[in-house]
Each structure stands twice: as structure tokens, then as C-alpha cells.
Design an enzyme around this catalytic site. Structure first.
Site, PDB file in Angstrom:
ATOM      1  N   ALA A  82       5.230   7.641   2.088  1.00  0.00           N
ATOM      2  CA  ALA A  82       4.306   8.049   3.164  1.00  0.00           C
ATOM      3  C   ALA A  82       3.689   6.825   3.822  1.00  0.00           C
ATOM      4  CB  ALA A  82       3.208   8.947   2.597  1.00  0.00           C
ATOM      5  N   THR A 125       8.487  -2.937   3.175  1.00  0.00           N
ATOM      6  CA  THR A 125       9.364  -3.302   4.286  1.00  0.00           C
ATOM      7  C   THR A 125       9.564  -4.813   4.349  1.00  0.00           C
ATOM      8  OG1 THR A 125       9.464  -3.405   6.700  1.00  0.00           O
ATOM      9  CG2 THR A 125       7.285  -3.230   5.757  1.00  0.00           C
ATOM     10  N   ASP A 126      10.679  -5.236   4.925  1.00  0.00           N
ATOM     11  CA  ASP A 126      10.915  -6.681   5.091  1.00  0.00           C
ATOM     12  C   ASP A 126       9.928  -7.285   6.096  1.00  0.00           C
ATOM     13  OD1 ASP A 126      11.933  -5.586   7.452  1.00  0.00           O
ATOM     14  OD2 ASP A 126      13.834  -6.681   7.376  1.00  0.00           O
ATOM     15  N   GLU A 127       9.268  -6.424   6.899  1.00  0.00           N
ATOM     16  CA  GLU A 127       8.368  -6.958   7.936  1.00  0.00           C
ATOM     17  C   GLU A 127       7.160  -7.679   7.348  1.00  0.00           C
ATOM     18  OE1 GLU A 127       7.527  -4.669  11.379  1.00  0.00           O
ATOM     19  OE2 GLU A 127       9.536  -3.819  11.477  1.00  0.00           O
ATOM     20  N   TYR A 150       0.976  -3.018  11.747  1.00  0.00           N
ATOM     21  CA  TYR A 150       1.796  -2.231  10.811  1.00  0.00           C
ATOM     22  C   TYR A 150       2.156  -3.058   9.586  1.00  0.00           C
ATOM     23  CZ  TYR A 150       6.143  -0.582   8.690  1.00  0.00           C
ATOM     24  OH  TYR A 150       7.124  -0.224   7.785  1.00  0.00           O
ATOM     25  N   LYS A 154       1.089  -2.810   5.545  1.00  0.00           N
ATOM     26  CA  LYS A 154       2.066  -2.676   4.448  1.00  0.00           C
ATOM     27  C   LYS A 154       1.883  -3.821   3.446  1.00  0.00           C
ATOM     28  CE  LYS A 154       5.087  -0.042   4.151  1.00  0.00           C
ATOM     29  NZ  LYS A 154       5.153   1.317   3.519  1.00  0.00           N
ATOM     30  N   GLY A 275       3.508  -9.838  20.184  1.00  0.00           N
ATOM     31  CA  GLY A 275       3.728 -10.437  18.862  1.00  0.00           C
ATOM     32  C   GLY A 275       5.095 -10.122  18.273  1.00  0.00           C
TER      33      GLY A 275
HETATM   34  P1  NAD Z   1       8.472   8.098   9.099  1.00  0.00           P
HETATM   35  O1  NAD Z   1       7.416   7.686  10.049  1.00  0.00           O
HETATM   36  O2  NAD Z   1       9.715   8.705   9.592  1.00  0.00           O
HETATM   37  O3  NAD Z   1       7.859   9.131   8.029  1.00  0.00           O
HETATM   38  C1  NAD Z   1       6.594   8.965   7.449  1.00  0.00           C
HETATM   39  C2  NAD Z   1       6.239  10.247   6.713  1.00  0.00           C
HETATM   40  O4  NAD Z   1       4.978  10.049   6.057  1.00  0.00           O
HETATM   41  C3  NAD Z   1       6.066  11.465   7.623  1.00  0.00           C
HETATM   42  O5  NAD Z   1       6.679  12.592   7.046  1.00  0.00           O
HETATM   43  C4  NAD Z   1       4.561  11.654   7.700  1.00  0.00           C
HETATM   44  O6  NAD Z   1       4.161  12.999   7.922  1.00  0.00           O
HETATM   45  C5  NAD Z   1       4.135  11.164   6.322  1.00  0.00           C
HETATM   46  N1  NAD Z   1       2.747  10.700   6.306  1.00  0.00           N
HETATM   47  C6  NAD Z   1       2.146   9.834   7.180  1.00  0.00           C
HETATM   48  N2  NAD Z   1       0.861   9.666   6.846  1.00  0.00           N
HETATM   49  C7  NAD Z   1       0.642  10.414   5.737  1.00  0.00           C
HETATM   50  C8  NAD Z   1      -0.477  10.631   4.907  1.00  0.00           C
HETATM   51  N3  NAD Z   1      -1.670  10.052   5.159  1.00  0.00           N
HETATM   52  N4  NAD Z   1      -0.349  11.442   3.828  1.00  0.00           N
HETATM   53  C9  NAD Z   1       0.843  12.046   3.570  1.00  0.00           C
HETATM   54  N5  NAD Z   1       1.926  11.886   4.333  1.00  0.00           N
HETATM   55  C10 NAD Z   1       1.838  11.073   5.398  1.00  0.00           C
HETATM   56  O7  NAD Z   1       8.764   6.797   8.227  1.00  0.00           O
HETATM   57  P2  NAD Z   1      10.169   6.275   7.643  1.00  0.00           P
HETATM   58  O8  NAD Z   1      10.868   5.508   8.688  1.00  0.00           O
HETATM   59  O9  NAD Z   1      10.840   7.389   6.939  1.00  0.00           O
HETATM   60  O10 NAD Z   1       9.616   5.224   6.577  1.00  0.00           O
HETATM   61  C11 NAD Z   1       9.315   5.642   5.248  1.00  0.00           C
HETATM   62  C12 NAD Z   1       8.794   4.438   4.471  1.00  0.00           C
HETATM   63  O11 NAD Z   1       9.785   3.407   4.464  1.00  0.00           O
HETATM   64  C13 NAD Z   1       7.547   3.808   5.100  1.00  0.00           C
HETATM   65  O12 NAD Z   1       6.697   3.430   4.047  1.00  0.00           O
HETATM   66  C14 NAD Z   1       8.070   2.590   5.838  1.00  0.00           C
HETATM   67  O13 NAD Z   1       7.092   1.581   5.887  1.00  0.00           O
HETATM   68  C15 NAD Z   1       9.243   2.196   4.954  1.00  0.00           C
HETATM   69  N6  NAD Z   1      10.356   1.488   5.648  1.00  0.00           N
HETATM   70  C16 NAD Z   1      10.914   2.011   6.778  1.00  0.00           C
HETATM   71  C17 NAD Z   1      12.020   1.368   7.351  1.00  0.00           C
HETATM   72  C18 NAD Z   1      12.695   1.901   8.596  1.00  0.00           C
HETATM   73  O14 NAD Z   1      13.580   1.243   9.120  1.00  0.00           O
HETATM   74  N7  NAD Z   1      12.342   3.069   9.084  1.00  0.00           N
HETATM   75  C19 NAD Z   1      12.527   0.201   6.767  1.00  0.00           C
HETATM   76  C20 NAD Z   1      11.917  -0.309   5.607  1.00  0.00           C
HETATM   77  C21 NAD Z   1      10.835   0.371   5.040  1.00  0.00           C
HETATM   78  O1  DAU Z   2      12.428  -3.944   9.310  1.00  0.00           O
HETATM   79  C1  DAU Z   2      11.998  -2.724   8.793  1.00  0.00           C
HETATM   80  C2  DAU Z   2      11.174  -1.999   9.835  1.00  0.00           C
HETATM   81  O2  DAU Z   2      12.083  -1.547  10.839  1.00  0.00           O
HETATM   82  C3  DAU Z   2      10.359  -0.841   9.272  1.00  0.00           C
HETATM   83  O3  DAU Z   2       9.419  -1.340   8.369  1.00  0.00           O
HETATM   84  C4  DAU Z   2       9.665  -0.062  10.389  1.00  0.00           C
HETATM   85  O4  DAU Z   2       9.019   1.061   9.864  1.00  0.00           O
HETATM   86  C5  DAU Z   2      10.708   0.373  11.395  1.00  0.00           C
HETATM   87  O5  DAU Z   2      10.078   1.018  12.474  1.00  0.00           O
HETATM   88  C6  DAU Z   2      11.515  -0.824  11.899  1.00  0.00           C
HETATM   89  O6  DAU Z   2      10.672  -1.701  12.692  1.00  0.00           O
HETATM   90  P1  DAU Z   2      11.186  -2.348  14.081  1.00  0.00           P
HETATM   91  O7  DAU Z   2      10.012  -2.655  14.903  1.00  0.00           O
HETATM   92  O8  DAU Z   2      12.173  -3.430  13.807  1.00  0.00           O
HETATM   93  O9  DAU Z   2      12.021  -1.064  14.651  1.00  0.00           O
HETATM   94  P2  DAU Z   2      12.115  -0.442  16.117  1.00  0.00           P
HETATM   95  O10 DAU Z   2      13.217   0.563  16.069  1.00  0.00           O
HETATM   96  O11 DAU Z   2      10.793  -0.026  16.646  1.00  0.00           O
HETATM   97  O12 DAU Z   2      12.613  -1.679  16.983  1.00  0.00           O
HETATM   98  C7  DAU Z   2      13.812  -2.364  16.673  1.00  0.00           C
HETATM   99  C8  DAU Z   2      13.949  -3.514  17.655  1.00  0.00           C
HETATM  100  O13 DAU Z   2      14.209  -2.969  18.942  1.00  0.00           O
HETATM  101  C9  DAU Z   2      12.698  -4.337  17.792  1.00  0.00           C
HETATM  102  O14 DAU Z   2      13.070  -5.697  18.014  1.00  0.00           O
HETATM  103  C10 DAU Z   2      12.015  -3.789  19.061  1.00  0.00           C
HETATM  104  C11 DAU Z   2      13.197  -3.338  19.886  1.00  0.00           C
HETATM  105  N1  DAU Z   2      12.974  -2.166  20.752  1.00  0.00           N
HETATM  106  C12 DAU Z   2      12.457  -1.049  20.170  1.00  0.00           C
HETATM  107  C13 DAU Z   2      12.220   0.085  20.925  1.00  0.00           C
HETATM  108  C14 DAU Z   2      11.639   1.325  20.302  1.00  0.00           C
HETATM  109  C15 DAU Z   2      13.327  -2.187  22.087  1.00  0.00           C
HETATM  110  O15 DAU Z   2      13.827  -3.217  22.602  1.00  0.00           O
HETATM  111  N2  DAU Z   2      13.103  -1.060  22.847  1.00  0.00           N
HETATM  112  C16 DAU Z   2      12.554   0.073  22.314  1.00  0.00           C
HETATM  113  O16 DAU Z   2      12.352   1.049  23.067  1.00  0.00           O
END
Ligand code: NAD
Ligand code: DAU
Length: 337
Positions: A82, A125-127, A150, A154, A275
Site C-alpha cells: 500500500a 522502490t529503486d527511486e 514520493y 518511501k 526534479g
Molecule cells: P498503485 O498506486 O497501483 O496501488 C496502490 C494501492 O494501495 C491501491 O490499491 C490503493 O488503494 C492502496 N492504498 C493507498 N493508500 C492506502 C492506505 N492509506 N491504506 C490502504 N491502502 C492504500 O501502486 P503500485 O504501482 O501497485 O505499487 C505498489 C507498491 O510497489 C508501492 O509501494 C510502490 O511504491 C512500489 N513500487 C512500484 C513500482 C512501479 O513501477 N509501479 C516499482 C517499484 C516499487
Molecule cells: O522506479 C520505480 C518507480 O517507477 C515506482 O517506484 C513508482 O511508483 C512508479 O510510478 C515509477 O515511477 P516513474 O516516475 O519512473 O514512472 P512513470 O510511469 O510516472 O514515468 C516513467 C518515465 O516516463 C519518467 O521518466 C517520466 C516519464 N513520463 C511519464 C508520464 C506519466 C513522460 O514522459 N510522460 C508521461 O506522461
């Protein structure tokens, strides 16, 4: 038999994880605690309705009473997905990020201690490592240098997890993964936003010069990584996961346009993200050697399958576009939030 508390199971990665684990391990049962924010979608796990080893509870991880109530159902381990997860939203308003990502994690850690779980997995996350130059990789030893609200939230959560291990001996592990793609990803992130826009012949907004690099991994490979960290990760340790698949945003955008047969004129260059981190790339040697994990899905194959999924699930996409998905809870459980 494990009774896992999975938080955020209605989001993108959490829903893929819950489905994966229930399909592959007949001994596990899962309680999914999710607040159903804009990113949580009950439709993501609609196929599990009535599953004997799955239970959904609507609740917020910052709510101590709600979390303790769920823990009393006999939870043996916790996996925390979450989070508020979208960088752009954190730039607009960091408040919900600090609340859920930091305070929510603290609440779960306290509950994990109180109920003496045998494992706590923090999905990070790697971020949190910040941004790389043209060369080099993030390892588990890379100092934390988060650049967005963000990633700062994390990193704050990761620091708490580390502290609970050192201070209280909580058997906690942290996973840090690169950019995921796959089915059920909310269409605000690059790949699902661009695919769904292109399917509707809409433009795609590329930030800045589009030369930022991300390391792409299929969501199921991330799920098997989290599973391996839960089963085999050593308490107190961090495990990185990545796809060894670096792409610039512009190259990826060209690939999506070509796979969908759309003209490159649909690219719209827009103002850069504030940023904006330039490059992420993960060294996942530790997870490979210690956990026996490896990413399995080749990017070309995974991307094609992902595009096909969005093409075939137009109802899922349009319910998000219209906001109808926000009413699924009321429809299913008969009461408003
Ligand atoms: P997402 O935004 O798709 O889903 C987040 C979920 O958490 C949702 O179902 C939301 O309802 C729930 N949530 C949010 N706030 C809450 C709260 N206060 N209590 C209970 N539930 C809550 O996110 P995701 O992309 O599935 O990411 C999941 C996890 O993985 C996150 O911790 C994110 O930081 C991490 N992560 C994501 C990525 C990526 O590329 N998406 C990569 C590395 C790590
Ligand atoms: O690296 C892991 C992370 O990857 C997770 O921790 C985050 O939850 C997840 O959202 C993701 O973060 P990014 O910021 O890298 O993902 P996003 O898809 O938002 O953007 C990917 C790249 O694309 C980033 O350099 C920004 C760019 N971008 C994104 C959007 C949404 C665009 O150029 N245009 C766009 O409309």
C-alpha cells in the site's frame, strides 16, 4: 499454513501478487487490506470473488484500530504494497504521500511487532537511491538520495523498517524494484497512459527531451521477487529487483507507436517533470545469488502481451476514464465509503 496480510492488494502490483500467490501456493491464505483510493480498483481482483483463501477488507493502513482488527484474524506475515505511488501527484501534493507511505508503514510495523509476525516485507522502490549518470547501477549499498516527495516518503518508510529491525528485532526485509509494466496498471503511468491514449488515437505527452532512462521489469517478475524475499529473505536485508532492460522514454515511446501502428506525429513534447530523475538502473546480483530469483519475461514479449491486455480490456479502461470503478465497492458491498 501462512495467513498473509497483503496491503494495497487492489492496486497494480498488489493485485498481480495476490493472484499469483493464490494460483501457485495452495497452502497460503490472504487478507487484502486496501483503502480503495483512486488507485485501488476492486475490478483488479474480481475473478477472486468467493475464493476460499481470499478475503478483502476495506481499510486504511494509517488507521491503528483497523489494522489491529485485521491482525486479530490470525495474520502470520505482512507484505506492505500500500502506498501513494505516482511521482507527479507527489509533486502536486506531498501530504497523502507522507501520511500513507510513512505513517502507514509505522502503523503496520507497530502491529507487526505487537502480533509477532514471522516476516514483514516492505515493498519499496529503486527511486530511493536517487538518480544515476550515464553509467553505473544501484546496488543495495548505494546511499539513499531521494529526489521527489514520493521517493522521500518511501525512503522515510525504509528507514523506519530498518530501525524496527535494529531496535526491536522485527524480522523485516525491504525490496527495491525498478519500473514495472503489465496488466492492471493505472493509466497515469507511462506505459498504460501511452497505450490507452494511442488506442484512442490521442497524443502522448513526453516530458522534456525524453532522454530519461528507466529499467523496465514485468510485474510478474517483481511479484516472484517479492515472494522470494518473503520466503527466503534474511531479516534486516534489502533486495534489489530489476529487469536489466534500460530504455529511454523516447525509444520506448517509438516502440509503442510502432507496435500499435500509429504515426510518430502523435508525440507531444511537454514541460519536464520538476526534479526529474535522469536514469535508474538496477544491479540485482544479490537477489539472483541469495534468493535464486531471475527476471523471466523478455521485454518484447511482455510489452506485446501488455498491449494486447489493454486492447482486450476496454471495459476496465473506460470504467476508470468515467470514474465508474470508484463505485464498485458500493455496488458489491451495498454501502458507501
Ligand atoms: P498503485 O498506486 O497501483 O496501488 C496502490 C494501492 O494501495 C491501491 O490499491 C490503493 O488503494 C492502496 N492504498 C493507498 N493508500 C492506502 C492506505 N492509506 N491504506 C490502504 N491502502 C492504500 O501502486 P503500485 O504501482 O501497485 O505499487 C505498489 C507498491 O510497489 C508501492 O509501494 C510502490 O511504491 C512500489 N513500487 C512500484 C513500482 C512501479 O513501477 N509501479 C516499482 C517499484 C516499487
Ligand atoms: O522506479 C520505480 C518507480 O517507477 C515506482 O517506484 C513508482 O511508483 C512508479 O510510478 C515509477 O515511477 P516513474 O516516475 O519512473 O514512472 P512513470 O510511469 O510516472 O514515468 C516513467 C518515465 O516516463 C519518467 O521518466 C517520466 C516519464 N513520463 C511519464 C508520464 C506519466 C513522460 O514522459 N510522460 C508521461 O506522461
Amino acid at each position: 499454513m501462512s495467513k498473509l496480510l497483503v496491503t494495497g492488494g487492489c492496486g497494480f502490483i498488489g493485485s498481480n501478487f495476490v493472484r499469483h500467490l493464490l494460483q501457485t501456493d495452495p497452502t497460503v491464505s490472504i487478507i487484502n487490506l486496501d483503502a480503495l483510493t483512486y488507485a485501488g480498483n476492486l475490478a483488479n481482483l474480481a475473478d477472486l470473488a468467493g475464493h476460499p483463501r481470499y478475503q478483502f477488507v476495506r481499510g486504511d493502513i494509517t488507521d491503528r484500530d483497523a489494522v489491529r482488527k485485521v491482525m486479530k484474524l490470525g495474520v502470520t506475515e505482512v507484505i506492505n504494497f500500500a502506498a501513494e505511488s505516482h511521482v507527479d501527484r507527489s509533486i502536486h501534493d506531498s501530504g497523502p504521500f507522507v501520511l500513507t507511505n510513512v505513517l502507514g508503514t509505522q502503523t503496520l510495523l507497530d502491529a507487526a511487532r505487537e502480533f509477532q509476525v514471522s516476516k514483514y516485507v516492505q515493498v519499496s522502490t529503486d527511486e530511493v537511491y536517487g538518480s544515476l549518470g550515464a553509467t553505473g547501477y544501484f546496488t543495495e549499498e548505494t546511499p539513499l538520495a531521494p529526489n521527489s516527495p514520493y521517493s522521500a516518503s518511501k525512503a522515510g518508510a525504509d528507514a523506519l523498517v530498518r530501525a524496527y529491525y535494529h531496535t526491536f528485532g522485527l524480522p523485516a526485509v525491504i525490496t527495491r524494484c525498478s519500473n514495472n509494466y503489465g496488466p492492471y496498471q493505472f493509466p497515469e503511468k507511462l506505459i498504460p497512459l501511452f497505450v490507452t491514449n494511442l488506442l484512442a488515437d490521442l497524443q502522448v505527452p513526453v516530458y522534456g527531451d525524453g532522454q530519461q532512462v528507466r529499467d523496465w521489469i514485468h510485474v510478474l517478475d517483481h511479484c516472484t521477487g517479492v515472494e522470494a524475499a518473503w520466503r527466503k529473505g534474511r531479516p534486516g536485508e534489502v533486495y534489489n529487483f530489476g529487469g536489466r532492460c534500460e530504455k529511454t522514454n523516447l525509444d520506448l515511446t517509438h516502440t509503442l507507436l510502432d507496435l500499435l501502428g500509429k504515426p510518430h506525429s502523435l508525440i507531444r513534447y511537454v514541460q519536464d517533470r520538476l526534479g526529474h530523475d535522469r536514469r535508474y538502473a538496477i544491479d540485482c546480483t544479490k537477489a539472483e545469488t541469495e534468493l535464486g530469483w531471475k527476471p523471466q519475461v523478455p521485454f518484447a514479449e511482455g510489452l506485446r502481451a501488455t498491449i494486447r491486455w489493454y486492447e482486450q480490456n476496454t471495459a476496465w479502461v473506460s470504467a476508470i476514464r468515467t470514474g465508474d470503478y470508484l463505485r464498485y465497492y458500493e455496488k458489491q458491498y451495498g454501502q458507501a465509503a
